[in-house]
Each structure stands twice: as structure tokens, then as C-alpha cells.
Motif scaffolding. Structure first.
Motif, PDB file in Angstrom:
ATOM      1  N   LEU A  87       4.565   1.655   1.372  1.00  0.00           N
ATOM      2  CA  LEU A  87       5.579   2.190   0.471  1.00  0.00           C
ATOM      3  C   LEU A  87       5.606   3.716   0.506  1.00  0.00           C
ATOM      4  CD1 LEU A  87       4.481  -0.277  -2.309  1.00  0.00           C
ATOM      5  CD2 LEU A  87       6.552  -0.496  -0.934  1.00  0.00           C
ATOM      6  N   ASP A  88       6.688   4.267   1.012  1.00  0.00           N
ATOM      7  CA  ASP A  88       6.839   5.720   1.107  1.00  0.00           C
ATOM      8  C   ASP A  88       6.844   6.362  -0.276  1.00  0.00           C
ATOM      9  OD1 ASP A  88       6.993   5.612   3.867  1.00  0.00           O
ATOM     10  OD2 ASP A  88       9.182   5.460   3.884  1.00  0.00           O
ATOM     11  N   GLY A  89       6.292   7.567  -0.353  1.00  0.00           N
ATOM     12  CA  GLY A  89       6.303   8.309  -1.607  1.00  0.00           C
ATOM     13  C   GLY A  89       5.437   7.707  -2.688  1.00  0.00           C
ATOM     14  N   THR A  90       4.472   6.886  -2.294  1.00  0.00           N
ATOM     15  CA  THR A  90       3.637   6.171  -3.264  1.00  0.00           C
ATOM     16  C   THR A  90       2.169   6.466  -2.997  1.00  0.00           C
ATOM     17  OG1 THR A  90       5.274   4.394  -3.383  1.00  0.00           O
ATOM     18  CG2 THR A  90       3.082   3.906  -4.209  1.00  0.00           C
ATOM     19  N   GLY A  91       1.437   6.795  -4.073  1.00  0.00           N
ATOM     20  CA  GLY A  91       0.009   7.049  -3.961  1.00  0.00           C
ATOM     21  C   GLY A  91      -0.802   5.830  -4.346  1.00  0.00           C
ATOM     22  N   HIS A  92      -1.943   6.072  -4.989  1.00  0.00           N
ATOM     23  CA  HIS A  92      -2.854   4.958  -5.283  1.00  0.00           C
ATOM     24  C   HIS A  92      -2.556   4.291  -6.618  1.00  0.00           C
ATOM     25  CE1 HIS A  92      -6.477   2.590  -4.693  1.00  0.00           C
ATOM     26  NE2 HIS A  92      -6.801   2.827  -5.955  1.00  0.00           N
ATOM     27  N   GLU A 107      -0.592   6.029  -9.543  1.00  0.00           N
ATOM     28  CA  GLU A 107       0.237   6.797 -10.465  1.00  0.00           C
ATOM     29  C   GLU A 107       1.270   5.891 -11.128  1.00  0.00           C
ATOM     30  OE1 GLU A 107      -0.148   7.390  -7.297  1.00  0.00           O
ATOM     31  OE2 GLU A 107      -1.071   9.353  -7.034  1.00  0.00           O
ATOM     32  N   ALA A 108       1.467   6.055 -12.445  1.00  0.00           N
ATOM     33  CA  ALA A 108       2.398   5.203 -13.184  1.00  0.00           C
ATOM     34  C   ALA A 108       3.812   5.295 -12.615  1.00  0.00           C
ATOM     35  CB  ALA A 108       2.400   5.594 -14.666  1.00  0.00           C
ATOM     36  N   GLY A 109       4.220   6.498 -12.221  1.00  0.00           N
ATOM     37  CA  GLY A 109       5.550   6.656 -11.652  1.00  0.00           C
ATOM     38  C   GLY A 109       5.722   5.856 -10.373  1.00  0.00           C
ATOM     39  N   CYS A 110       4.665   5.798  -9.564  1.00  0.00           N
ATOM     40  CA  CYS A 110       4.703   4.996  -8.334  1.00  0.00           C
ATOM     41  C   CYS A 110       4.832   3.520  -8.664  1.00  0.00           C
ATOM     42  CB  CYS A 110       3.442   5.239  -7.512  1.00  0.00           C
ATOM     43  SG  CYS A 110       3.298   6.922  -6.852  1.00  0.00           S
ATOM     44  N   PHE A 111       4.122   3.077  -9.690  1.00  0.00           N
ATOM     45  CA  PHE A 111       4.208   1.684 -10.096  1.00  0.00           C
ATOM     46  C   PHE A 111       5.644   1.314 -10.444  1.00  0.00           C
ATOM     47  CE2 PHE A 111      -0.437   0.995 -11.671  1.00  0.00           C
ATOM     48  CZ  PHE A 111      -0.851   0.948 -10.361  1.00  0.00           C
ATOM     49  N   HIS A 120       0.849  -1.191   0.000  1.00  0.00           N
ATOM     50  CA  HIS A 120       0.000   0.000   0.000  1.00  0.00           C
ATOM     51  C   HIS A 120       0.889   1.247   0.000  1.00  0.00           C
ATOM     52  CE1 HIS A 120      -4.411   0.697   0.599  1.00  0.00           C
ATOM     53  NE2 HIS A 120      -3.977   1.936   0.638  1.00  0.00           N
ATOM     54  N   GLY A 121       0.445   2.268  -0.721  1.00  0.00           N
ATOM     55  CA  GLY A 121       1.169   3.524  -0.744  1.00  0.00           C
ATOM     56  C   GLY A 121       0.917   4.337   0.522  1.00  0.00           C
TER      57      GLY A 121
END
Length: 298
Positions: free
Chosen positions: A258-263, A265-269, A229-230
């Protein structure tokens, strides 16, 4: 006269509620415009038989004969293309990947409504189809799902014995919690109207919320499972992941906030792909050790 007016108003309210519920089960279809080829990946298009005579669309990216295969499921209103930033790094790490569209999503067949259990049925259909492919080891399958797809992945895994690993990302912990949030935003009181709406939804989908809730299904999973989870997820609070993980019974269950991660976003993936491939590597190697040396991973 007042009694008749009251009955009319009540019936009108119930009809409006029923219409709103069914509208909530319908999805604005988003068709893929790209493909794994945009990432430089070779792939084949898959047509997968599904429940009710429907067919699912998917992309199969093979890592070669005998490579473990990961079935990847998107979230509500998304499609297979939205999962490529996660799927492609996993393929490049040495795993075959089958990315699918749920019914009524992307290029899969339309159905009369969508629901989390139907996402799970589609995951099951994809696993059953993949297990029959000539180059796939039916004992080397795993599931990765995001959001509603993450909850569905847990539901599908809870009824299977042949999975080597499950990854659930950004999933809610209980459908009743989700419904209560939506009802609150719509200014609908939970008692008694909201409660009645929830029970009607259960009747439509053919399952009780308590039975399909991730906090329940994870207790029925015996293979390695990662609840990710972000920390910056504004759609589903990270506390949902902790609640799910707290109910895990598998000794090989893991929680990753996961720090710095949203729901979604491709960059988070792209940033979390290393976490996922590390988990998959350890999960398949653990099974190899238990099975006495059976080839189990890249």
C-alpha cells in the motif's frame, strides 16, 4: 583463580541474557481512554474466557443478526482502541466487528508473559466465544490482525477450518529474522550466543520459530487471505509481506503493498479501509458461490 573468574563471568552473562529475554516478553500496558462511542458507534463490552482461566476485554460492534463477524487483533504493546480506525469503517460497511485486547494488553487480564503464539490463542478464544453468540453465524467468521497480531492471525487461521477470510497487516515473515535484527542492534553476535538465545526463546513459548513463522503458517491456510503491508513501513520491511505471500498455497491469496502507508499510523489505517472491505466482500461472496447460495456477506 582465572578459571573461577571465567566461570563467574559466563554465569553472569547467561543470567543477564535470561533477564533481558524475560524483560522483552513483558509489555508496558496501555489502557484505552476512548471507545467506539467516540466514533458514533453503538457497542457492547465483551468479557471473553481465555487460556489459563484468564479473561479478555473487547468491544462488540454489531451490524445486526446474521451479519458476518470480523475478529480484530492489535499489535505488540497496543490495544483495542488503536484498531478502531480500521474496525469502524468495516462495521459501517455492514460487518459485525469484535475488537479485543490480547492478554497483558489494554483491559485484558495480566499473564506471566506475552508472545505471538499467545496472541493467536487469544484470537482463537475470541472466535470460539463469538461463534456461540445467538445472532452470529459460526460459519461467517474472519480475522484481521496487525503487526504481531497479523502474524498471530495467520497462526490461528492455520489451525481452523471455519474461517471465511484472514487479513494480515504489517506482519514479520519469520521470528528468527526479528530476533537477529534485535540481537544485531544490541551488538550480540548470532553465533553462538544469539543462536542459543533464540533456542531458549523457543523453549519459553513452547513452539519452534520455523513452525509458527508466517512464511510457514500461510501454507496451511485454505480460505482467502490478504497479506497487506505499507510501502513506507520503517518497522517491518515490505519485503516481509512478499516473502509470506510467496509461500501461500490458497488460490485465493492476495498481496497488497500500500503506497503512502507506514506501520501503524491512524491516518494510514483509514486510507486502507477500502482495500480491506473490498477483499472481505469478494471473499464472502466467493464462499457463497461455492456453497450454493448460502448468505455470506453484506
Amino acid at each position: 583463580m582465572l578459571l573461577v573468574l571465567g566461570i563467574v563471568l559466563i554465569l553472569g552473562a547467561l543470567f543477564a541474557a535470561r533477564w533481558a529475554i524475560w524483560q522483552g516478553f513483558r509489555v508496558d500496558r496501555v489502557i484505552e481512554v476512548g471507545s467506539p462511542g467516540d466514533y458514533g458507534e453503538a457497542f457492547t463490552e465483551a468479557t471473553i474466557p481465555a487460556v489459563g482461566g484468564k479473561r479478555l476485554f473487547g468491544w462488540l460492534m454489531s451490524a445486526g443478526p446474521g451479519a458476518p463477524l470480523i475478529v480484530v487483533m492489535h499489535g505488540w504493546g497496543a490495544n483495542a482502541e488503536s484498531m478502531l480506525p480500521l474496525a469502524v469503517p468495516i462495521r459501517r460497511h455492514g460487518y459485525s466487528v469484535l475488537v479485543i485486547d490480547a492478554r497483558s494488553h489494554g483491559r485484558s487480564d495480566q499473564d506471566n508473559f506475552s508472545s505471538m503464539p499467545r496472541f493467536a490463542e487469544d484470537i482463537d478464544s475470541a472466535l470460539d466465544w463469538a461463534a456461540l453468540l445467538p445472532d452470529i453465524d459460526p460459519h461467517a467468521l474472519a480475522v484481521l490482525g496487525h503487526s504481531v497480531g497479523g502474524a498471530a492471525g495467520l497462526l490461528a487461521a492455520s489451525g481452523r477450518e471455519n474461517l471465511r477470510a484472514v487479513i494480515s497487516l504489517s506482519a514479520f515473515d519469520h521470528p528468527e529474522t526479528v530476533m537477529r535484527t534485535y540481537l544485531s542492534r544490541a551488538k550480540v553476535p548470532y553465533r553462538p550466543i544469539g543462536w542459543m538465545i533464540c533456542r531458549y526463546v523457543e523453549r519459553i513459548i513452547g513452539h519452534t520459530f520455523d513452525d509458527i513463522a508466517p512464511v510457514a503458517t500461510i501454507s496451511r491456510i485454505r480460505c482467502p487471505v490478504l497479506i497487506g503491508h505499507g510501502a513506507d513501513d520503517l518497522m517491518v520491511a515490505p519485503a516481509a509481506a512478499s516473502a509470506i505471500f510467496a509461500r501461500a498455497t490458497s488460490p485465493m491469496a492476495e498481496l497488497a503493498i500500500l503506497d503512502g502507508t507506514g506501520h501503524d499510523e491512524a491516518g494510514c489505517f483509514e486510507r486502507i479501509s477500502l482495500v480491506l472491505t473490498d477483499f472481505l466482500d469478494r471473499s464472502f461472496k466467493a464462499r457463497e458461490a461455492i456453497s450454493g447460495g448460502m448468505p455470506a456477506g453484506p
